[in-house]
Write an enzyme that holds these catalytic residues in place. Sequence first.
Site, PDB file in Angstrom:
ATOM      1  N   SER A  70       0.821  -1.211   0.000  1.00 61.98           N
ATOM      2  CA  SER A  70       0.000   0.000   0.000  1.00 61.98           C
ATOM      3  C   SER A  70       0.853   1.258   0.000  1.00 61.98           C
ATOM      4  CB  SER A  70      -0.861  -0.033   1.265  1.00 61.98           C
ATOM      5  OG  SER A  70      -1.459   1.201   1.477  1.00 61.98           O
ATOM      6  N   TYR A  87      -1.749  -0.358  10.678  1.00 63.06           N
ATOM      7  CA  TYR A  87      -2.012  -1.034   9.400  1.00 63.06           C
ATOM      8  C   TYR A  87      -0.813  -0.881   8.454  1.00 63.06           C
ATOM      9  CZ  TYR A  87      -3.694  -1.494   4.604  1.00 63.06           C
ATOM     10  OH  TYR A  87      -3.798  -1.833   3.276  1.00 63.06           O
ATOM     11  N   LYS A 140       2.072  -3.579   6.781  1.00 63.82           N
ATOM     12  CA  LYS A 140       2.389  -3.704   5.345  1.00 63.82           C
ATOM     13  C   LYS A 140       3.895  -3.593   5.107  1.00 63.82           C
ATOM     14  CE  LYS A 140      -1.584  -4.397   3.485  1.00 63.82           C
ATOM     15  NZ  LYS A 140      -1.860  -5.696   2.898  1.00 63.82           N
TER      16      LYS A 140
END
Length: 348
Positions: A137, A161, A165
């Site tokens: 991302s 989050y 990643k």
Amino acid sequence: MSLFLITGGLGYIGSHTCVSLMSHGNDVLVVDSLVNSKKSNLKKIKKAVEFSKKGRAGKLFFYEGDLRDQVLLDLIFEKQIVLNQPIEAVIHFAGLKSVEESVSEPLKYWEVNINSTLNLLSTMKKFNCSTLVFSSSATIYRPLKDQKLFEDSFKYPINPYGNTKLTIERILEDVFASNKDFWKIINLRYFNPVGAHSSGILGEDQKGRAINLFPVLEDVVNGKLDKVLIFGNDWPTEDGTCIRDFIHIMDLSEAHFAALKFLKKNDPQFNSINIGTGKGCSVLEIIKIYSKINKIPIPYEFAKRRKGDAPYLVADNRLAIKLLEWKPLNNIEDICIDSFRFLRSKFK
Ligand code: NAD
């Protein structure tokens, strides 16, 4: 006939990617826990493939299960070897993706996202499957005020989050370094995937409350919300609202097909590639385009800036264009038309 394992393949990006791969004649095997998707997507994928296939379409197989279940993963790989159709490559979408939730429940995000990936890698190694495309991302980058982000831009995730990643990318780098003659790995770093399949059959249909811009737009259209809240109109951009790189979901899906093709014909390697359009569009602009093109009023209101937002997040996508021989084909208008078509189809 290739067989690809698609983890999280019933989710938003996974389901559209299944349509791309199957329309190109590949079989896909989906493993999904349904924690954030519905089983009814299986039927929708098949219908969307019918709509868009050019020649012989691939088949779709499904296992309901969690990637943290190593026994299940081993069983799936083993069974395919017995059936004489081994898994050729994996696209790893499965994971939790809400930035907001990751802030309040970081342990859950670390546990699910990291353990799922570790299990998957162990099983792939055990069964000699070396090709992996991972859903990374743009949230891993530290945003620059008004410059595009390229693959070497500074990495600085600002929420759990994003941390998971970037950590997974680092795990993959270490795994690649352990056997550079074996692994073929690409991290695709998505910018803002939006829109729906042009048939109106498949789109973003997540469980729970709408947080992202397009699900919120849809909730305004269908009366669940009375307006869109735009977070900040005092950013250093032309109209004061944030600028994002919105990419049509089918262009993003095709990027996965291009990545698998690229890895198949090239030597083992580890690569990270931005997937975006390279063009920015402000939040206000997109709301206006959506309203105008679909002839529907979208009330909006400006609210305070949200913590953690950045004014400008746009991809430098030249590496994807050069390496994957891929390019985005849809523009913002297509995105707005296809999203609205999907929304209307839900009420038919
Ligand atoms: P999604 O939530 O719609 O899809 C994820 C799927 O994975 C869901 O179907 C869910 O049920 C499944 N899943 C979750 N944990 C699982 C587990 N442990 N085992 C098996 N299945 C599991 O999300 P999406 O928008 O399709 O995103 C797919 C991937 O792309 C995610 O990894 C996400 O972090 C990443 N990504 C998404 C965006 C975006 O804006 N949508 C942007 C950048 C990266």
